[in-house]
Design an enzyme around this catalytic site. Structure first.
Site, mmCIF file in Angstrom:
data_model
loop_
_atom_site.group_PDB
_atom_site.id
_atom_site.type_symbol
_atom_site.label_atom_id
_atom_site.label_comp_id
_atom_site.label_asym_id
_atom_site.label_seq_id
_atom_site.Cartn_x
_atom_site.Cartn_y
_atom_site.Cartn_z
ATOM 1 N N THR A 156 0.871 -1.185 0.000
ATOM 2 C CA THR A 156 0.000 0.000 0.000
ATOM 3 C C THR A 156 0.905 1.232 0.000
ATOM 4 O O THR A 156 1.361 1.664 -1.046
ATOM 5 C CB THR A 156 -0.974 0.005 1.190
ATOM 6 O OG1 THR A 156 -0.253 -0.280 2.398
ATOM 7 C CG2 THR A 156 -2.066 -1.033 1.008
ATOM 8 N N LYS A 182 3.875 -6.820 4.093
ATOM 9 C CA LYS A 182 3.653 -5.429 3.733
ATOM 10 C C LYS A 182 3.246 -4.671 4.981
ATOM 11 O O LYS A 182 2.688 -5.230 5.935
ATOM 12 C CB LYS A 182 2.594 -5.280 2.647
ATOM 13 C CG LYS A 182 1.194 -5.738 2.994
ATOM 14 C CD LYS A 182 0.315 -4.827 3.833
ATOM 15 C CE LYS A 182 0.276 -3.406 3.339
ATOM 16 N NZ LYS A 182 -0.630 -2.582 4.241
ATOM 17 N N THR A 193 -0.665 -2.908 10.856
ATOM 18 C CA THR A 193 -1.485 -2.905 9.642
ATOM 19 C C THR A 193 -0.681 -3.602 8.571
ATOM 20 O O THR A 193 -0.081 -3.008 7.698
ATOM 21 C CB THR A 193 -1.898 -1.502 9.180
ATOM 22 O OG1 THR A 193 -2.738 -1.659 8.045
ATOM 23 C CG2 THR A 193 -0.756 -0.608 8.841
ATOM 24 N N GLU A 280 6.303 4.849 7.451
ATOM 25 C CA GLU A 280 5.931 6.074 6.744
ATOM 26 C C GLU A 280 6.745 7.260 7.255
ATOM 27 O O GLU A 280 6.645 7.655 8.415
ATOM 28 C CB GLU A 280 4.435 6.329 6.920
ATOM 29 C CG GLU A 280 3.601 5.302 6.169
ATOM 30 C CD GLU A 280 2.124 5.339 6.516
ATOM 31 O OE1 GLU A 280 1.343 4.745 5.761
ATOM 32 O OE2 GLU A 280 1.758 5.943 7.542
ATOM 33 N N ASN A 404 -0.003 10.477 5.650
ATOM 34 C CA ASN A 404 -1.306 10.094 6.173
ATOM 35 C C ASN A 404 -2.381 11.144 5.900
ATOM 36 O O ASN A 404 -3.565 10.815 5.803
ATOM 37 C CB ASN A 404 -1.199 9.783 7.663
ATOM 38 C CG ASN A 404 -0.591 8.426 7.904
ATOM 39 O OD1 ASN A 404 -1.263 7.414 7.799
ATOM 40 N ND2 ASN A 404 0.701 8.381 8.185
ATOM 41 N N SER A 409 -5.981 10.381 -1.251
ATOM 42 C CA SER A 409 -5.950 11.202 -2.471
ATOM 43 C C SER A 409 -5.620 10.352 -3.685
ATOM 44 O O SER A 409 -4.891 9.383 -3.583
ATOM 45 C CB SER A 409 -4.913 12.311 -2.328
ATOM 46 O OG SER A 409 -5.204 13.110 -1.202
#
Length: 409
Positions: A156, A182, A193, A280, A404, A409
């Protein structure tokens, strides 16, 4: 950029006999990207799994639990990215079940022999029609040497596909272990997650697989944290195709059992740490090691207090040796009878605090030198016993907020 993480070349990912991956571009959320994977298992494969502890778990997690409790033999898995199918109520369950039925029909299996997995945006209807339409291409692509493409197909916000492989020997038989995962955000134990799939051709009875999945997850994916959130879709699956030809493992206490578990743990920890390295916005990979606890549980309490603290994580991002933030996290971790006069704090080999106070020889330049590194170990000695435990985390940067904020988007 990920912290000291590069994709493993496809040639270094060993095929696992009895296990095949098929990949397709189904347009689930974005065009022209790998977003659908099928994992095909030969008859006789043993399967174990663990899932998120979030009570608001996604539809595929609910179905996986049900199918694992019912089926006499899992034969295939169906994974999509781009849509989590979480927060979708009865409609989400129906859509996930329809994809299992479609794959089961194509393979001449019962729907209960299929495990579905989803990852991506929450509270949007699963485009099950696109998944079903993409199944023929995924099945046509199924082959044993497709691990690298599978690692891409489950991503993702990941920036690097995560896959590792090794070979060991049990008796006189060579045994292969290969896995993918992932995850990059909403990372917290119980689990993250994340999706993880770890396979071996070792011979292991079905009765041992649930225990194996739990033990591997506990020491790998349940020892990582990025932002303290527990996701709705977390799943870790372990499969053994029983094709290696050695005497079957019937106990994890046997020599072969211990060797296999150690080999699989090595890959599971690499996969888990890769998630943190690709966190991230992460710029630093941080090992938090707590020593001298009364129990492993209280060591983890302290480790997570440090690893979850936004103040600690932002200090690491800034390379700012504001190390009182670490001591404060130790203090509020929840150990009621903690004696601060017994606590030592190290950054790598630099002794920062001794017996609860600033070490006489510590100078801030030494702390700053360590804080500027891309990999750092925080070591806290509690002075309460002999227990030790370790958690892996990363810093918290501007980019984490940007990623985040723009996720849908």
């Amino acid at each position: 950029m990920p912290v000291n993480l590069v994709a493993t070349p496809a040639a270094e990912l060993h095929p696992v006999p009895g296990v095949r991956w098929g990949i397709a571009e189904a347009g689930i959320r974005k065009a022209n990207r790998k977003d659908l994977a099928v994992l095909l298992l030969d008859e006789g494969t043993s399967v174990g799994a663990v899932f998120t502890q979030n009570r608001f778990c996604a539809a595929p997690v609910q179905i996986c639990r049900e199918h694992l409790s019912k089926s006499s033999g899992i034969r295939a898995m169906l994974i999509n990215t781009g849509n989590a199918n979480a927060g979708t109520g009865h409609d989400g369950l129906s859509r996930a079940q329809s994809t299992c039925m479609a794959l089961a029909q194509a393979l001449n299996l019962a729907p209960e022999q299929i495990l579905p997995f989803s990852t991506g945006v929450i509270m949007e209807p699963l485009p099950s029609d696109r998944i079903v339409a993409g199944l023929p291409a995924a099945l046509a692509d199924a082959r044993a040497d497709n691990w690298a493409n599978a690692a891409e197909a489950i991503m993702t916000t990941d920036t690097v596909p995560k896959a590792f492989s090794t070979r060991i020997t049990l008796g006189d038989a060579p045994v292969t272990i290969t896995g993918i995962s992932k995850g990059a955000g909403m990372i917290r134990p119980n689990m993250a997650t994340m999706l993880g799939f770890l396979a071996t051709d070792a011979c292991v009875s079905q009765d041992l697989m649930a225990q194996l999945a739990r033990e591997l997850a506990e020491a790998s994916f349940n020892r990582i944290t990025i932002d303290g959130d527990t996701s709705t879709n977390d799943s870790f699956v372990v499969v053994a195709s029983n094709q290696a030809g050695h005497v079957p493992v019937t106990s994890w206490d046997s020599a072969d059992g211990q060797a296999l578990r150690a080999g699989m743990m090595h890959i599971a920890q690499q996969l888990a740490q890769a998630i943190v390295r690709d966190g991230e916005g992460a710029t630093k990979f941080i090992t938090v090691r707590i020593e001298g606890g009364k129990t492993g549980e209280e060591c983890r309490q302290v480790a997570y207090a440090i690893a979850h603290s936004p103040l600690v994580k932002t200090a690491f991002f800034a390379s700012d040796p504001n190390l009182g933030r670490i001591l404060a996290a130790v203090g509020y971790a929840g150990i009621a009878d903690l004696d601060q006069t017994k606590i030592d704090l190290y950054l790598d080999g630099v002794l920062v605090a001794k017996e609860g106070g600033r070490h006489a020889d510590y100078v801030e330049a030494d702390g700053q030198r360590v804080m500027k590194q891309s990999e750092i170990t925080v070591r806290v000695v509690l002075g309460r016993g002999d227990a030790i435990d370790t958690v892996w985390t990363c810093d918290l940067s501007y980019d984490y907020v940007k990623i985040n904020a723009d996720y849908r988007s």
